[in-house]
Design a protein around this motif. Structure first.
Motif, PDB file in Angstrom:
ATOM      1  N   TYR A  42       0.929  -1.066   0.443  1.00 48.98           N
ATOM      2  CA  TYR A  42       0.090  -0.336   0.053  1.00 48.98           C
ATOM      3  C   TYR A  42       0.677   1.625  -0.224  1.00 48.98           C
ATOM      4  O   TYR A  42       0.469   2.621  -1.163  1.00 48.98           O
ATOM      5  CB  TYR A  42      -0.648  -0.057   0.947  1.00 48.98           C
ATOM      6  CG  TYR A  42      -1.642  -1.239   1.285  1.00 48.98           C
ATOM      7  CD1 TYR A  42      -2.022  -1.738  -0.214  1.00 48.98           C
ATOM      8  CD2 TYR A  42      -1.715  -1.946   2.587  1.00 48.98           C
ATOM      9  CE1 TYR A  42      -3.310  -2.602   0.245  1.00 48.98           C
ATOM     10  CE2 TYR A  42      -2.488  -3.217   2.610  1.00 48.98           C
ATOM     11  CZ  TYR A  42      -4.148  -3.025   1.352  1.00 48.98           C
ATOM     12  OH  TYR A  42      -4.589  -4.411   1.493  1.00 48.98           O
ATOM     13  N   SER A  46       0.351   4.068  -3.139  1.00 47.23           N
ATOM     14  CA  SER A  46       0.332   5.256  -2.639  1.00 47.23           C
ATOM     15  C   SER A  46       0.985   6.533  -3.034  1.00 47.23           C
ATOM     16  O   SER A  46       0.571   7.483  -3.537  1.00 47.23           O
ATOM     17  CB  SER A  46       0.092   5.924  -1.061  1.00 47.23           C
ATOM     18  OG  SER A  46      -0.316   6.599  -0.851  1.00 47.23           O
ATOM     19  N   LYS A  66      -6.998   5.896  -6.181  1.00 48.63           N
ATOM     20  CA  LYS A  66      -6.921   6.211  -4.654  1.00 48.63           C
ATOM     21  C   LYS A  66      -7.920   5.426  -3.754  1.00 48.63           C
ATOM     22  O   LYS A  66      -7.355   5.598  -3.171  1.00 48.63           O
ATOM     23  CB  LYS A  66      -6.454   7.875  -4.413  1.00 48.63           C
ATOM     24  CG  LYS A  66      -6.062   8.595  -3.039  1.00 48.63           C
ATOM     25  CD  LYS A  66      -5.283   8.310  -3.171  1.00 48.63           C
ATOM     26  CE  LYS A  66      -4.325   8.982  -1.226  1.00 48.63           C
ATOM     27  NZ  LYS A  66      -3.376   8.900  -1.369  1.00 48.63           N
ATOM     28  N   GLU A  70      -7.464   3.662  -0.274  1.00 49.40           N
ATOM     29  CA  GLU A  70      -7.745   3.869   1.141  1.00 49.40           C
ATOM     30  C   GLU A  70      -9.507   3.277   0.945  1.00 49.40           C
ATOM     31  O   GLU A  70      -9.227   2.753   2.438  1.00 49.40           O
ATOM     32  CB  GLU A  70      -8.968   5.117   0.962  1.00 49.40           C
ATOM     33  CG  GLU A  70      -7.539   6.383   0.181  1.00 49.40           C
ATOM     34  CD  GLU A  70      -6.271   6.550   1.690  1.00 49.40           C
ATOM     35  OE1 GLU A  70      -6.707   5.353   2.836  1.00 49.40           O
ATOM     36  OE2 GLU A  70      -5.269   6.451   1.011  1.00 49.40           O
ATOM     37  N   ARG A  73      -7.738  -0.330   2.354  1.00 47.63           N
ATOM     38  CA  ARG A  73      -6.580   0.302   4.137  1.00 47.63           C
ATOM     39  C   ARG A  73      -7.669   0.054   4.681  1.00 47.63           C
ATOM     40  O   ARG A  73      -7.296   0.032   6.274  1.00 47.63           O
ATOM     41  CB  ARG A  73      -6.092   1.409   3.417  1.00 47.63           C
ATOM     42  CG  ARG A  73      -4.469   0.985   2.972  1.00 47.63           C
ATOM     43  CD  ARG A  73      -4.231   2.549   2.730  1.00 47.63           C
ATOM     44  NE  ARG A  73      -2.975   2.205   2.787  1.00 47.63           N
ATOM     45  CZ  ARG A  73      -2.334   3.741   2.534  1.00 47.63           C
ATOM     46  NH1 ARG A  73      -2.530   4.795   1.825  1.00 47.63           N
ATOM     47  NH2 ARG A  73      -1.086   3.746   2.544  1.00 47.63           N
ATOM     48  N   ASN A  75     -10.461   2.812   4.838  1.00 43.80           N
ATOM     49  CA  ASN A  75     -10.148   4.310   5.051  1.00 43.80           C
ATOM     50  C   ASN A  75     -11.343   4.827   4.818  1.00 43.80           C
ATOM     51  O   ASN A  75     -11.982   4.253   4.173  1.00 43.80           O
ATOM     52  CB  ASN A  75      -8.540   4.831   4.981  1.00 43.80           C
ATOM     53  CG  ASN A  75      -7.962   4.887   6.126  1.00 43.80           C
ATOM     54  OD1 ASN A  75      -7.787   4.279   6.565  1.00 43.80           O
ATOM     55  ND2 ASN A  75      -6.797   4.722   4.337  1.00 43.80           N
ATOM     56  N   ILE A  77     -13.997   7.718   3.278  1.00 50.52           N
ATOM     57  CA  ILE A  77     -13.323   8.257   2.183  1.00 50.52           C
ATOM     58  C   ILE A  77     -14.592   9.207   2.205  1.00 50.52           C
ATOM     59  O   ILE A  77     -16.176   8.884   2.038  1.00 50.52           O
ATOM     60  CB  ILE A  77     -13.054   7.169   1.002  1.00 50.52           C
ATOM     61  CG1 ILE A  77     -12.022   6.692   0.875  1.00 50.52           C
ATOM     62  CG2 ILE A  77     -13.247   9.366  -0.175  1.00 50.52           C
ATOM     63  CD1 ILE A  77     -12.163   5.898  -0.376  1.00 50.52           C
TER      64      ILE A  77
END
Length: 78
Positions: A42, A46, A66, A70, A73, A75, A77
């Motif tokens: 990752y 990135s 992107k 994310e 991962r 995360n 958004i």
């Protein structure tokens, strides 16, 4: 398993969108970043994506990759 499915779904959608937006071809840098995401690298992915977005701010494909990164991962958004 679910994260890989999400990645495939997002990247597949971005490939479809890039075709619909008349993009001539998928950039090799983004292809490499997608491959790195799939492998779990990752941080390197990135760095490639951020570099691509800085040098091609008008191309939405960098943002799609992107978002895929994310999402994989975990995360949130937006």
């Amino acid at each position: 398993m679910i994260r890989k499915f999400i990645l495939i779904l997002i990247v597949g959608s971005s490939l479809l969108f890039s075709h619909l937006s008349l993009a001539k071809e998928w950039d090799p840098q983004l292809l490499l970043a997608t491959h790195l995401i799939y492998e779990g690298n990752y941080e390197r992915a990135s760095n490639l994506i951020d570099s691509y977005i800085q040098s091609h701010p008008e191309d939405p494909n960098g943002l799609f990759v992107k978002v895929a990164l994310e999402s994989v991962r975990g995360n949130k958004i937006g």
